[in-house]
Design a protein around this motif. Structure first.
Motif, PDB file in Angstrom:
ATOM      1  N   GLU A 164     -21.882 -18.672  33.454  1.00  0.00           N
ATOM      2  CA  GLU A 164     -21.684 -18.249  32.045  1.00  0.00           C
ATOM      3  C   GLU A 164     -20.082 -17.547  32.384  1.00  0.00           C
ATOM      4  N   THR A 167     -18.421 -17.615  29.142  1.00  0.00           N
ATOM      5  CA  THR A 167     -18.795 -16.590  27.927  1.00  0.00           C
ATOM      6  C   THR A 167     -18.264 -15.124  28.377  1.00  0.00           C
ATOM      7  N   HIS A 168     -18.234 -14.812  29.577  1.00  0.00           N
ATOM      8  CA  HIS A 168     -17.875 -13.598  29.784  1.00  0.00           C
ATOM      9  C   HIS A 168     -16.246 -13.409  29.686  1.00  0.00           C
ATOM     10  N   LEU A 171     -15.741 -13.336  25.680  1.00  0.00           N
ATOM     11  CA  LEU A 171     -16.459 -12.154  24.981  1.00  0.00           C
ATOM     12  C   LEU A 171     -15.468 -10.906  25.409  1.00  0.00           C
ATOM     13  N   THR A 172     -14.812 -10.984  26.715  1.00  0.00           N
ATOM     14  CA  THR A 172     -14.170  -9.747  27.134  1.00  0.00           C
ATOM     15  C   THR A 172     -12.777  -9.719  26.893  1.00  0.00           C
ATOM     16  N   ILE A 231     -22.841 -11.976  36.299  1.00  0.00           N
ATOM     17  CA  ILE A 231     -22.182 -12.606  35.225  1.00  0.00           C
ATOM     18  C   ILE A 231     -23.181 -13.573  34.649  1.00  0.00           C
ATOM     19  N   CYS A 234     -26.561 -11.810  33.354  1.00  0.00           N
ATOM     20  CA  CYS A 234     -26.279 -11.004  32.291  1.00  0.00           C
ATOM     21  C   CYS A 234     -26.102 -11.578  30.907  1.00  0.00           C
ATOM     22  N   TYR A 235     -24.990 -12.834  31.064  1.00  0.00           N
ATOM     23  CA  TYR A 235     -24.505 -13.393  29.917  1.00  0.00           C
ATOM     24  C   TYR A 235     -25.423 -14.423  29.569  1.00  0.00           C
ATOM     25  N   ARG A 236     -26.345 -14.717  30.325  1.00  0.00           N
ATOM     26  CA  ARG A 236     -27.450 -15.786  29.891  1.00  0.00           C
ATOM     27  C   ARG A 236     -28.313 -15.223  28.612  1.00  0.00           C
ATOM     28  N   VAL A 240     -25.366 -10.554  22.067  1.00  0.00           N
ATOM     29  CA  VAL A 240     -24.568  -9.566  22.536  1.00  0.00           C
ATOM     30  C   VAL A 240     -25.467  -8.378  23.028  1.00  0.00           C
ATOM     31  N   ILE A 243     -26.971  -8.761  26.234  1.00  0.00           N
ATOM     32  CA  ILE A 243     -25.920  -8.813  27.234  1.00  0.00           C
ATOM     33  C   ILE A 243     -25.528  -7.625  27.550  1.00  0.00           C
ATOM     34  N   LEU A 274     -19.963 -15.225  20.610  1.00  0.00           N
ATOM     35  CA  LEU A 274     -21.269 -15.923  21.262  1.00  0.00           C
ATOM     36  C   LEU A 274     -21.736 -17.011  20.617  1.00  0.00           C
TER      37      LEU A 274
END
Length: 361
Positions: A164, A167-168, A171-172, A231, A234-236, A240, A243, A274
């Motif tokens: 992920e 994804t991290h 999003l960030t 990461i 949490c991002y699985r 949002v 997460i 996402l």
């Protein structure tokens, strides 16, 4: 100075030895891409594709600060606020076609990703066949901070990063360096910045592999591998909100800090990003993902957060955007779904469906 002269100077095009050189040349704007620059790069690539004297393409940025800070987001802001979005849609159409051309280019395309490389800068570099990073490389897809969504094939690249991690980063909007760029599949080789001038000379005289062999050095250690446990965990999550809840509950101070970062971004942009990342994993080709990104980008022009985000971060620089809606809970599935709605006759026209990608996570 005529418009043609400005275009010539904003992208320097030359041939040195066996190498076609493209230099993004707006150093005061950190080489941000505008529409004429995109067209100039595309025209040069089209001309060199069938020129036997040009064996290698080399992309660099003028100045000491970086390759490219992204697209001309001020122009997009003005078009979304005061225009009808036509100019921005035309810019993205040509930009995304250029991204696809770079990815499929039949000759070695060497992108020197020294210094800052963000947004559109990723699009003209990370799809290349040979991507060079240095100790000064700072790469990011920071779109959620301006109420937008990663584009230029960014969701394609990041959706294929290990676990992920992508994804991290999507999003960030976090910046990352050379080691993490290679780990996440956005770069290939590390060359110290002090050696770049000699590398460019060698690329003009030698085959790419021989030139690289002289200058590539061991990759510096990144930061993301050590954080992958939290990461991935949490991002699985599928939403949002979940997460953020997992990040706050994890216990690692870095996870909590990341949750606070996410809560400062546009709630709509986070949820659309996402969804775009999850959908991109199921699409086989870059062209299909660019088609999806084009839909999202065009629909973003009619949403309030893009104008507000650029105002707060780029124009007024008060760093205090007033997102609408302001809370994640107030962004509903239907609000997200509209960003992916087909555009009818205005589609990008790039998609070439292929077999579904294998699940590697």
């Amino acid at each position: 100075m005529t418009d043609a002269e400005k275009t010539e100077r904003s992208v320097l095009v030359s041939v040195t030895g066996r190498a076609g050189r493209l230099t993004l040349n707006r150093p005061r704007a950190l080489n941000a891409l505008d529409h004429t620059m995109v067209r100039r790069v595309d025209d040069a690539l089209a001309a060199w594709e069938h020129d036997p004297s040009v064996r290698t393409i080399v992309l660099t940025g003028a100045g000491e600060r970086g390759l490219c800070a992204g697209g001309d987001i001020r122009a997009v802001h003005d078009d979304a606020r005061d225009g009808d979005g036509t100019a921005s849609a035309a810019f993205w159409c040509d930009e995304y076609h250029l991204n696809a051309r770079i990815a499929r280019y039949p000759k070695p395309y060497v992108a020197v990703m020294d210094g800052i490389v963000m947004g559109g800068g990723v699009g003209v570099s990370a799809h290349g066949g040979v991507r060079i990073v240095t100790e000064r490389s700072r790469i990011a897809m920071p779109e959620t901070g301006i109420g937008f969504v990663p584009d230029v094939g960014g969701t394609y690249l990041l959706s294929r990063a290990p676990g992920e991690l992508g994804t991290h980063l999507a999003l960030t909007g976090a910046h990352f360096g050379a080691g993490d760029a290679v780990l996440c599949g956005l770069a290939d080789h590390f060359v110290p910045s002090a050696a770049l001038d000699i590398l460019l000379d060698d690329l003009a005289a030698l085959p790419v592999d021989e030139a690289l062999a002289r200058h590539v050095r061991p990759l510096p250690e990144g930061e993301l591998a050590a954080r992958r446990e939290w990461i991935d965990a949490c991002y699985r999550a599928d939403t949002v909100e979940e997460i953020v809840r997992r990040l706050l509950a994890h216990g690692d101070p870095a996870a909590k800090e990341t949750a606070e970062t996410l809560l400062s971004k546009s709630p709509t942009a986070l949820k659309v990003t996402l969804a775009a990342m999850r959908r991109a994993r199921r699409l086989a080709t870059l062209e299909e993902v660019l088609e999806q990104e084009y839909r999202v980008s065009c629909h973003a022009l009619t949403a309030p957060d893009l104008v507000e985000g650029v105002r707060a971060q780029i124009i007024d620089k008060d760093r205090d955007p007033h997102w609408s809606p302001a809370r994640l809970d107030d962004v509903h599935d239907a609000d997200v779904a509209r960003f992916f709605a087909p555009l009818g006759t205005r589609e990008l026209g790039l998609a070439r469906p292929g077999p579904a990608p294998e699940e590697t996570r």
